[in-house]
Write a protein that holds these residues in place. Structure first.
Motif, PDB file in Angstrom:
ATOM      1  N   VAL A  93      39.769  41.360  43.884  1.00  0.00           N
ATOM      2  CA  VAL A  93      41.217  41.420  43.651  1.00  0.00           C
ATOM      3  C   VAL A  93      41.929  40.320  44.443  1.00  0.00           C
ATOM      4  O   VAL A  93      42.798  39.609  43.931  1.00  0.00           O
ATOM      5  CB  VAL A  93      41.774  42.806  44.054  1.00  0.00           C
ATOM      6  CG1 VAL A  93      43.299  42.818  43.958  1.00  0.00           C
ATOM      7  CG2 VAL A  93      41.177  43.882  43.172  1.00  0.00           C
ATOM      8  N   TYR A  94      41.527  40.164  45.729  1.00  0.00           N
ATOM      9  CA  TYR A  94      42.144  39.132  46.579  1.00  0.00           C
ATOM     10  C   TYR A  94      41.895  37.737  46.018  1.00  0.00           C
ATOM     11  O   TYR A  94      42.803  36.898  45.974  1.00  0.00           O
ATOM     12  CB  TYR A  94      41.586  39.244  48.000  1.00  0.00           C
ATOM     13  CG  TYR A  94      42.133  38.194  48.943  1.00  0.00           C
ATOM     14  CD1 TYR A  94      43.433  38.274  49.438  1.00  0.00           C
ATOM     15  CD2 TYR A  94      41.344  37.113  49.337  1.00  0.00           C
ATOM     16  CE1 TYR A  94      43.940  37.304  50.296  1.00  0.00           C
ATOM     17  CE2 TYR A  94      41.830  36.144  50.196  1.00  0.00           C
ATOM     18  CZ  TYR A  94      43.131  36.247  50.672  1.00  0.00           C
ATOM     19  OH  TYR A  94      43.625  35.283  51.505  1.00  0.00           O
ATOM     20  N   ARG A  95      40.652  37.514  45.560  1.00  0.00           N
ATOM     21  CA  ARG A  95      40.334  36.197  44.991  1.00  0.00           C
ATOM     22  C   ARG A  95      41.167  35.932  43.742  1.00  0.00           C
ATOM     23  O   ARG A  95      41.635  34.826  43.510  1.00  0.00           O
ATOM     24  CB  ARG A  95      38.838  36.128  44.653  1.00  0.00           C
ATOM     25  CG  ARG A  95      38.384  34.705  44.255  1.00  0.00           C
ATOM     26  CD  ARG A  95      36.913  34.662  43.886  1.00  0.00           C
ATOM     27  NE  ARG A  95      36.083  35.097  44.987  1.00  0.00           N
ATOM     28  CZ  ARG A  95      35.084  35.965  44.886  1.00  0.00           C
ATOM     29  NH1 ARG A  95      34.816  36.516  43.725  1.00  0.00           N
ATOM     30  NH2 ARG A  95      34.370  36.297  45.939  1.00  0.00           N
ATOM     31  N   GLY A  96      41.396  36.995  42.945  1.00  0.00           N
ATOM     32  CA  GLY A  96      42.220  36.841  41.746  1.00  0.00           C
ATOM     33  C   GLY A  96      43.658  36.471  42.088  1.00  0.00           C
ATOM     34  O   GLY A  96      44.277  35.641  41.409  1.00  0.00           O
ATOM     35  N   ILE A  97      44.189  37.095  43.162  1.00  0.00           N
ATOM     36  CA  ILE A  97      45.565  36.775  43.593  1.00  0.00           C
ATOM     37  C   ILE A  97      45.659  35.315  44.031  1.00  0.00           C
ATOM     38  O   ILE A  97      46.605  34.596  43.686  1.00  0.00           O
ATOM     39  CB  ILE A  97      45.998  37.719  44.738  1.00  0.00           C
ATOM     40  CG1 ILE A  97      46.118  39.155  44.221  1.00  0.00           C
ATOM     41  CG2 ILE A  97      47.326  37.269  45.342  1.00  0.00           C
ATOM     42  CD1 ILE A  97      46.370  40.180  45.303  1.00  0.00           C
ATOM     43  N   ILE A  98      44.664  34.873  44.802  1.00  0.00           N
ATOM     44  CA  ILE A  98      44.667  33.492  45.295  1.00  0.00           C
ATOM     45  C   ILE A  98      44.594  32.504  44.126  1.00  0.00           C
ATOM     46  O   ILE A  98      45.322  31.504  44.078  1.00  0.00           O
ATOM     47  CB  ILE A  98      43.484  33.262  46.262  1.00  0.00           C
ATOM     48  CG1 ILE A  98      43.637  34.147  47.504  1.00  0.00           C
ATOM     49  CG2 ILE A  98      43.398  31.792  46.659  1.00  0.00           C
ATOM     50  CD1 ILE A  98      44.876  33.875  48.313  1.00  0.00           C
TER      51      ILE A  98
END
Length: 337
Positions: free
Chosen positions: A4-9
């Motif tokens: 999820v964090y990688r998707g936000i970045i």
């Protein structure tokens, strides 16, 4: 969670790329449009391979339009950067270079120089001196009273009224011709842009940008409030004063050459914040790019409304900015602030 964090970045990087593409497109339009229209092919050849176009096209691009187009991007980026950090350190969504009276100080300095008959070189110097004087007053008051957001905002409002009153007095004393010159400066204009001025603005923008990026996580933590930031070990008062000095110098350099251009420092950061969020690693470059795009696009519009004429860019940014300002007032604060 990591996915999820990688998707936000990735999404934020895509948005920064989109901002960059919008700036590039507006920049090329700014080079194309003017009393003599240049095709996209002539613009690209004139910029990338100047010797491949005729002398007239080369002079138009390199001597007239490139300094103006680059200055528009740099001033817009400077105001966007100054606006987002003013909103951050003051925790106030309506903060901008106008809130602290920096633009009012620059306007008074320029008007005083024009009234005294100073030459064209001294007008921006006087504007810069009085813009920095405004910042020095706020810094001194904040230093004495502990650099709280309330004290800084109230000091800024007081300085705005002080310089606006002094400016009105100068306009009252001025002859008709001098008054016309003062009003034209206050409208804001890119027509006096030059390579030298663009270089000075860049030298003010680049180190400020790098220092703010270096302090990105501390600035992100400032959105937790003073108590939250202090619990993370941040010296809030010291950081607030350091950022105030940086953005004051940046704003003073930008407005002393082009006049008091409004709303870019207010609207640009809010657009970036709504799309990117509060992470200053991305919000800082996004605000700079958003401000650059707004002022560059305003430059295009200023040359498009009346064929053969260039309207003061401060009027265009106000026309664009006022509807967005009303949108901010009408919309619920919690949706993006």
């Amino acid at each position: 969670m990591e996915v999820v964090y990688r998707g936000i970045i990735i999404r934020r990087i895509q948005l920064l790329t989109l901002f960059l593409f919008a700036c590039l497109l507006s920049f090329l339009l700014d080079l194309s449009i003017g009393p003599a229209f240049l095709s996209p092919k002539d613009v690209l050849l004139g910029v990338l391979m100047p010797n491949s176009v005729d002398n007239v096209t080369r002079v138009i691009i390199w001597n007239i339009r490139l300094p103006i187009a680059i200055t528009a991007l740099l001033v817009g980026a400077s105001l966007g950067l100054a606006g987002v950090e003013m909103q951050t350190i003051l925790n106030n969504p309506l903060a901008s270079p106008y809130t602290l009276g920096i633009s009012a100080g620059a306007g008074f300095g320029a008007a005083l120089a024009i009234l005294l008959g100073a030459n064209i070189v001294f007008v921006p110097i006087s504007a810069f001196i009085f813009a920095m004087l405004s910042s020095l007053l706020i810094y001194s008051i904040a230093k004495i009273k502990g650099a709280s957001t309330e004290i800084m905002v109230l000091a800024g409002i007081g300085i705005v009224f002080l310089f606006n009153s002094a400016l009105a007095f100068i306009e009252y004393l001025a002859s008709e011709e001098t008054l016309q010159a003062i009003v034209f400066w206050l409208f804001g204009s890119l027509l006096k842009a030059s390579w030298t001025k663009a270089g000075i603005i860049f030298l003010g923008f680049l180190p400020t940008f790098l220092i703010l990026i270096k302090n990105a996580w501390q600035l992100t933590a400032m959105r937790l409030g003073d108590d939250g930031a202090k619990s993370l070990g941040i010296n809030v008062e010291e950081l607030r004063l350091k950022v105030l000095i940086l953005i004051s110098i940046l704003t003073a350099i930008a407005v002393c050459f082009v006049g008091t251009i409004g709303f870019v420092g207010l609207v640009g950061p809010h657009i970036a914040r709504m799309l990117i969020g509060e992470d200053q690693r991305f919000l800082i470059p996004a605000s700079a790019l958003s401000g650059a795009f707004i002022l560059s696009f305003a430059s295009v519009i200023s040359k498009s409304i009346v064929p053969g004429a260039v309207l003061p860019i401060g009027i265009i940014t106000s026309i664009i900015g006022v509807p967005f300002f009303m949108f901010l007032v009408m919309r619920k604060r919690r949706e993006f602030w």
